[in-house]
Design a protein around this motif. Structure first.
Motif, PDB file in Angstrom:
ATOM      1  N   ARG A   1       0.828  -1.210   0.000  1.00  0.00           N
ATOM      2  CA  ARG A   1       0.000   0.000   0.000  1.00  0.00           C
ATOM      3  C   ARG A   1       0.861   1.258   0.000  1.00  0.00           C
ATOM      4  O   ARG A   1       0.599   2.207  -0.730  1.00  0.00           O
ATOM      5  N   ILE A   2       1.924   1.270   0.810  1.00  0.00           N
ATOM      6  CA  ILE A   2       2.838   2.420   0.846  1.00  0.00           C
ATOM      7  C   ILE A   2       3.472   2.629  -0.529  1.00  0.00           C
ATOM      8  O   ILE A   2       3.558   3.757  -1.015  1.00  0.00           O
ATOM      9  N   LEU A   3       3.898   1.544  -1.161  1.00  0.00           N
ATOM     10  CA  LEU A   3       4.510   1.648  -2.494  1.00  0.00           C
ATOM     11  C   LEU A   3       3.508   2.222  -3.493  1.00  0.00           C
ATOM     12  O   LEU A   3       3.853   3.071  -4.320  1.00  0.00           O
ATOM     13  N   ARG A   4       2.277   1.741  -3.418  1.00  0.00           N
ATOM     14  CA  ARG A   4       1.245   2.215  -4.343  1.00  0.00           C
ATOM     15  C   ARG A   4       0.911   3.691  -4.105  1.00  0.00           C
ATOM     16  O   ARG A   4       0.895   4.497  -5.035  1.00  0.00           O
ATOM     17  N   LEU A   5       0.673   4.062  -2.856  1.00  0.00           N
ATOM     18  CA  LEU A   5       0.281   5.432  -2.535  1.00  0.00           C
ATOM     19  C   LEU A   5       1.400   6.441  -2.784  1.00  0.00           C
ATOM     20  O   LEU A   5       1.136   7.595  -3.124  1.00  0.00           O
ATOM     21  N   SER A   6       2.650   6.014  -2.620  1.00  0.00           N
ATOM     22  CA  SER A   6       3.778   6.925  -2.824  1.00  0.00           C
ATOM     23  C   SER A   6       4.212   6.999  -4.288  1.00  0.00           C
ATOM     24  O   SER A   6       5.088   7.792  -4.626  1.00  0.00           O
ATOM     25  N   GLY A   7       3.614   6.157  -5.139  1.00  0.00           N
ATOM     26  CA  GLY A   7       3.979   6.159  -6.550  1.00  0.00           C
ATOM     27  C   GLY A   7       5.343   5.544  -6.825  1.00  0.00           C
ATOM     28  O   GLY A   7       5.944   5.804  -7.861  1.00  0.00           O
ATOM     29  N   THR A   8       5.828   4.721  -5.899  1.00  0.00           N
ATOM     30  CA  THR A   8       7.161   4.125  -6.056  1.00  0.00           C
ATOM     31  C   THR A   8       7.124   2.640  -6.413  1.00  0.00           C
ATOM     32  O   THR A   8       8.171   2.016  -6.567  1.00  0.00           O
ATOM     33  N   ARG A   9       5.939   2.080  -6.579  1.00  0.00           N
ATOM     34  CA  ARG A   9       5.823   0.647  -6.859  1.00  0.00           C
ATOM     35  C   ARG A   9       6.573   0.247  -8.122  1.00  0.00           C
ATOM     36  O   ARG A   9       7.169  -0.822  -8.189  1.00  0.00           O
ATOM     37  N   ASP A  10       6.560   1.109  -9.131  1.00  0.00           N
ATOM     38  CA  ASP A  10       7.203   0.771 -10.405  1.00  0.00           C
ATOM     39  C   ASP A  10       8.721   0.732 -10.334  1.00  0.00           C
ATOM     40  O   ASP A  10       9.372   0.297 -11.282  1.00  0.00           O
ATOM     41  N   ALA A  11       9.303   1.139  -9.216  1.00  0.00           N
ATOM     42  CA  ALA A  11      10.760   1.064  -9.047  1.00  0.00           C
ATOM     43  C   ALA A  11      11.211  -0.380  -8.818  1.00  0.00           C
ATOM     44  O   ALA A  11      12.398  -0.682  -8.910  1.00  0.00           O
ATOM     45  N   PHE A  12      10.256  -1.272  -8.548  1.00  0.00           N
ATOM     46  CA  PHE A  12      10.571  -2.656  -8.200  1.00  0.00           C
ATOM     47  C   PHE A  12       9.709  -3.631  -9.000  1.00  0.00           C
ATOM     48  O   PHE A  12       8.627  -3.291  -9.442  1.00  0.00           O
ATOM     49  N   THR A  13      10.204  -4.847  -9.100  1.00  0.00           N
ATOM     50  CA  THR A  13       9.357  -5.974  -9.451  1.00  0.00           C
ATOM     51  C   THR A  13       8.851  -6.487  -8.109  1.00  0.00           C
ATOM     52  O   THR A  13       9.645  -6.837  -7.233  1.00  0.00           O
ATOM     53  N   VAL A  14       7.527  -6.492  -7.910  1.00  0.00           N
ATOM     54  CA  VAL A  14       6.951  -6.758  -6.603  1.00  0.00           C
ATOM     55  C   VAL A  14       6.053  -7.981  -6.634  1.00  0.00           C
ATOM     56  O   VAL A  14       5.196  -8.112  -7.503  1.00  0.00           O
ATOM     57  N   GLU A  15       6.246  -8.845  -5.649  1.00  0.00           N
ATOM     58  CA  GLU A  15       5.343  -9.967  -5.396  1.00  0.00           C
ATOM     59  C   GLU A  15       4.717  -9.704  -4.039  1.00  0.00           C
ATOM     60  O   GLU A  15       5.415  -9.695  -3.029  1.00  0.00           O
ATOM     61  N   GLU A  16       3.434  -9.438  -3.998  1.00  0.00           N
ATOM     62  CA  GLU A  16       2.776  -9.086  -2.745  1.00  0.00           C
ATOM     63  C   GLU A  16       2.483 -10.310  -1.908  1.00  0.00           C
ATOM     64  O   GLU A  16       2.147 -11.372  -2.419  1.00  0.00           O
ATOM     65  N   LYS A  17       2.600 -10.141  -0.594  1.00  0.00           N
ATOM     66  CA  LYS A  17       2.261 -11.177   0.369  1.00  0.00           C
ATOM     67  C   LYS A  17       0.809 -11.009   0.738  1.00  0.00           C
ATOM     68  O   LYS A  17       0.349  -9.907   0.974  1.00  0.00           O
ATOM     69  N   ARG A  18       0.077 -12.077   0.775  1.00  0.00           N
ATOM     70  CA  ARG A  18      -1.330 -12.036   1.160  1.00  0.00           C
ATOM     71  C   ARG A  18      -1.414 -12.218   2.673  1.00  0.00           C
ATOM     72  O   ARG A  18      -1.012 -13.248   3.207  1.00  0.00           O
ATOM     73  N   ASP A  19      -1.908 -11.200   3.382  1.00  0.00           N
ATOM     74  CA  ASP A  19      -2.119 -11.324   4.830  1.00  0.00           C
ATOM     75  C   ASP A  19      -3.363 -12.165   5.074  1.00  0.00           C
ATOM     76  O   ASP A  19      -4.319 -12.102   4.302  1.00  0.00           O
ATOM     77  N   ARG A  20      -3.331 -12.914   6.155  1.00  0.00           N
ATOM     78  CA  ARG A  20      -4.496 -13.724   6.507  1.00  0.00           C
ATOM     79  C   ARG A  20      -5.610 -12.845   7.015  1.00  0.00           C
ATOM     80  O   ARG A  20      -5.366 -11.875   7.700  1.00  0.00           O
ATOM     81  N   PRO A  21      -6.878 -13.209   6.708  1.00  0.00           N
ATOM     82  CA  PRO A  21      -8.021 -12.396   7.160  1.00  0.00           C
ATOM     83  C   PRO A  21      -8.174 -12.420   8.667  1.00  0.00           C
ATOM     84  O   PRO A  21      -7.749 -13.207   9.367  1.00  0.00           O
TER      85      PRO A  21
END
Length: 135
Positions: free
Chosen positions: A115-135
């Protein structure tokens, strides 16, 4: 510390700064483990709190990993917190990797950091594999 390319190492630091939270004494801790995964590749696992107090040491460890390898995977699966200083350490590694034509990937990225990467506009600086948090 002198390290040769591809050599395994583990770095752990418990910082001397302590604070009181809810009456308990809390020591801030970060752990960075690097292991070779091939002749020119490694996995760097960062666990704990990546913040103003710990970001400098993490930045140095990531810069060494990028300088020694052609592929670096940063495993953030055990990261519990990241502030803007921690994000800056990750971005510095991404800039160094891009300049040196090193492949840098983030894996097991916790939802809060994604979320921080997305909101800060920095996600594209990396190849990202997101971790799924448990509900």
């Amino acid at each position: 510390m002198d390290r040769t390319a591809g050599q395994e190492f583990s770095w752990t630091q418990t910082l001397g700064a302590a604070s009181r939270q809810g009456g308990a004494l809390v020591h801030e801790t970060i752990r960075v483990d690097r292991e070779a995964t091939g002749p020119d590749s490694c996995r760097v696992a960062v666990s704990g709190e990546l913040d103003l107090v710990t970001a400098g040491e993490v930045r140095q460890a990531l810069q060494r990993a990028v300088g020694d390898n052609r592929v670096v995977v940063i495993d953030l699966g055990e990261l519990t917190f990241c502030d803007c200083t921690g994000l800056s350490a990750l971005l510095a590694a991404a800039r160094t990797a891009q300049a040196a034509h090193v492949e840098l990937r983030l894996c097991a990225v916790p939802c809060f950091l994604a979320r921080i990467l997305r909101l800060s506009g920095t996600r594209d600086a990396f190849t990202v594999e997101e971790k799924r948090d448990r509900p």
